[in-house]
Design an enzyme around this catalytic site. Sequence first.
Site, PDB file in Angstrom:
ATOM      1  N   ASP A 190      13.475  -4.039 -40.635  1.00 23.98           N
ATOM      2  CA  ASP A 190      12.863  -3.106 -41.580  1.00 23.98           C
ATOM      3  C   ASP A 190      11.375  -3.035 -41.276  1.00 23.98           C
ATOM      4  OD1 ASP A 190      12.364  -1.466 -43.929  1.00 23.98           O
ATOM      5  OD2 ASP A 190      14.178  -2.318 -44.792  1.00 23.98           O
ATOM      6  N   GLY A 212       9.866  -3.071 -37.573  1.00 24.83           N
ATOM      7  CA  GLY A 212       9.663  -1.840 -36.822  1.00 24.83           C
ATOM      8  C   GLY A 212      10.077  -0.641 -37.643  1.00 24.83           C
ATOM      9  N   ASP A 213      10.183   0.494 -36.970  1.00 17.58           N
ATOM     10  CA  ASP A 213      10.483   1.780 -37.601  1.00 17.58           C
ATOM     11  C   ASP A 213      11.743   2.340 -36.963  1.00 17.58           C
ATOM     12  OD1 ASP A 213      10.621   4.416 -38.455  1.00 17.58           O
ATOM     13  OD2 ASP A 213       8.503   4.852 -38.074  1.00 17.58           O
ATOM     14  N   PHE A 214      12.811   2.508 -37.762  1.00 19.25           N
ATOM     15  CA  PHE A 214      14.067   2.952 -37.152  1.00 19.25           C
ATOM     16  C   PHE A 214      14.038   4.389 -36.664  1.00 19.25           C
ATOM     17  CE2 PHE A 214      15.691   2.881 -41.829  1.00 19.25           C
ATOM     18  CZ  PHE A 214      15.140   4.111 -42.129  1.00 19.25           C
ATOM     19  N   HIS A 232      21.339   8.312 -46.910  1.00 20.57           N
ATOM     20  CA  HIS A 232      21.212   9.231 -48.059  1.00 20.57           C
ATOM     21  C   HIS A 232      19.759   9.477 -48.465  1.00 20.57           C
ATOM     22  CE1 HIS A 232      21.518   6.008 -51.553  1.00 20.57           C
ATOM     23  NE2 HIS A 232      20.488   5.793 -50.763  1.00 20.57           N
TER      24      HIS A 232
END
Length: 327
Positions: A190, A212-214, A232
Site C-alpha cells: 500500500d 508503493g503506488d499500484f 470499486h
Amino acid sequence: MTAALYPAVSRAVYALTALRVPDLLADGPLTLPEIAEKAGAQERPLRQVLRTAASTGLFRTTQPDTYELTDSGRHLCDGHPTFARDLVLTQGSPVFHASLGQIVDTLRTGRSGVDLTGSGDLFAYYGSHPEEFASFGRMMTAYLGDSPQAAARTYDFPGGGHVVDCGGGIGTQLRTVLEAHPGLTGTLFDLPAVIEQAPDPGLGTRWTTAAGDFFQKVPGGGDFYLLSHILHDWDDEQAIAILRNCADAGAAGARVVVLEEIIPSGDGPDPAKMLDVVLASVFLGAERTVAEFEALFSAAGLTLSRVLPTGSTVTVIEAVASGLSEG
C-alpha cells in the site's frame, strides 16, 4: 416520506460520536446538563439529538433527561475493537457529507463530489489530512466486518505460494488469509503512509510489507494478487490499470483474486446498490455486476474464471491470464 428523514438520524449519531458522548457515558448514565457540560454542547439541541439517537438503540433514556449507553452503543467508544467509531466519523465526515451533497452536479458534470468541493480526489485530500486518513484505515476494519474470514474460508488458494495484497490497508484481510492457510506467505502492499500504520501480525517470515503506488507497479512474482475492496473505488480506466499491473507482475499462472460486493440483477433492494451511490458521488467509483467485472478483466488481459459467494456481503471473483484454464 419517512425514509427521507433517515439522514437526520445518521447525522444525530455522527454528531454525538464526534462529541465523544459514547465515551462520556461509558462509565454510567449522565443527566443532560452533565453531558452538555462535558461535551461542550448546548442543552436544548443536545436533547433533541439524544432523543433521536436513542431511537436507534445505541442510547437509552433511563429517566427524563438522563441517558445511558447500550451494549450496541459501546461499539462507538474510542478504542473499541470493531472500530465502529471510525466508521461513523469517516462516512459522516465533512468531506464525505459535502461530497454527497454535490450529487446533482456529479450527475451533470461527471466530476466526483470531492473534486466539486475543491479537494481534488479523496486520497489526495487524505494526503494532507493524516489523522482522517488513519481513521479511514481503521474504518475499513469496521466496514469489512466478518467478510475477511468468510473470504478466507471460501477461496482455497489452489497450489499455495505467495499472496500480494494490493492496497491492503493495515493488513486485516491478508493476516486473516495467512492465518487460515498456513502454507501461504504474503506481502502487504500500500502507500507508504498506510504501511506505517500496519501492526505486526506476528507471522514471522511469512509476512512482509512493501510500499508503493499500484497505478505505477506492484511487487513482482506473486502467485495471487489480492484486491479487497479496491476496484470499486475507481472508474473503469483506473480499475483496468490496476488489474493490468497485477497481471504483468505475477508469476506464471498467477491469479487475480478480487473481493467485492456484486450488484445483483433486478430492481430489489440491496446494500451494494446503496453503497454504489456513495461511490459514484465521492469517488466516481462503482460497485459492479459480474458482466462488468468480466469486461474489466478482458480489457486487462485477464479472463474471469470463478465467482464464489462467501455467505457474507462479499463475493470472491477470480481471474487468470487470458488463455489459461482455471486449473
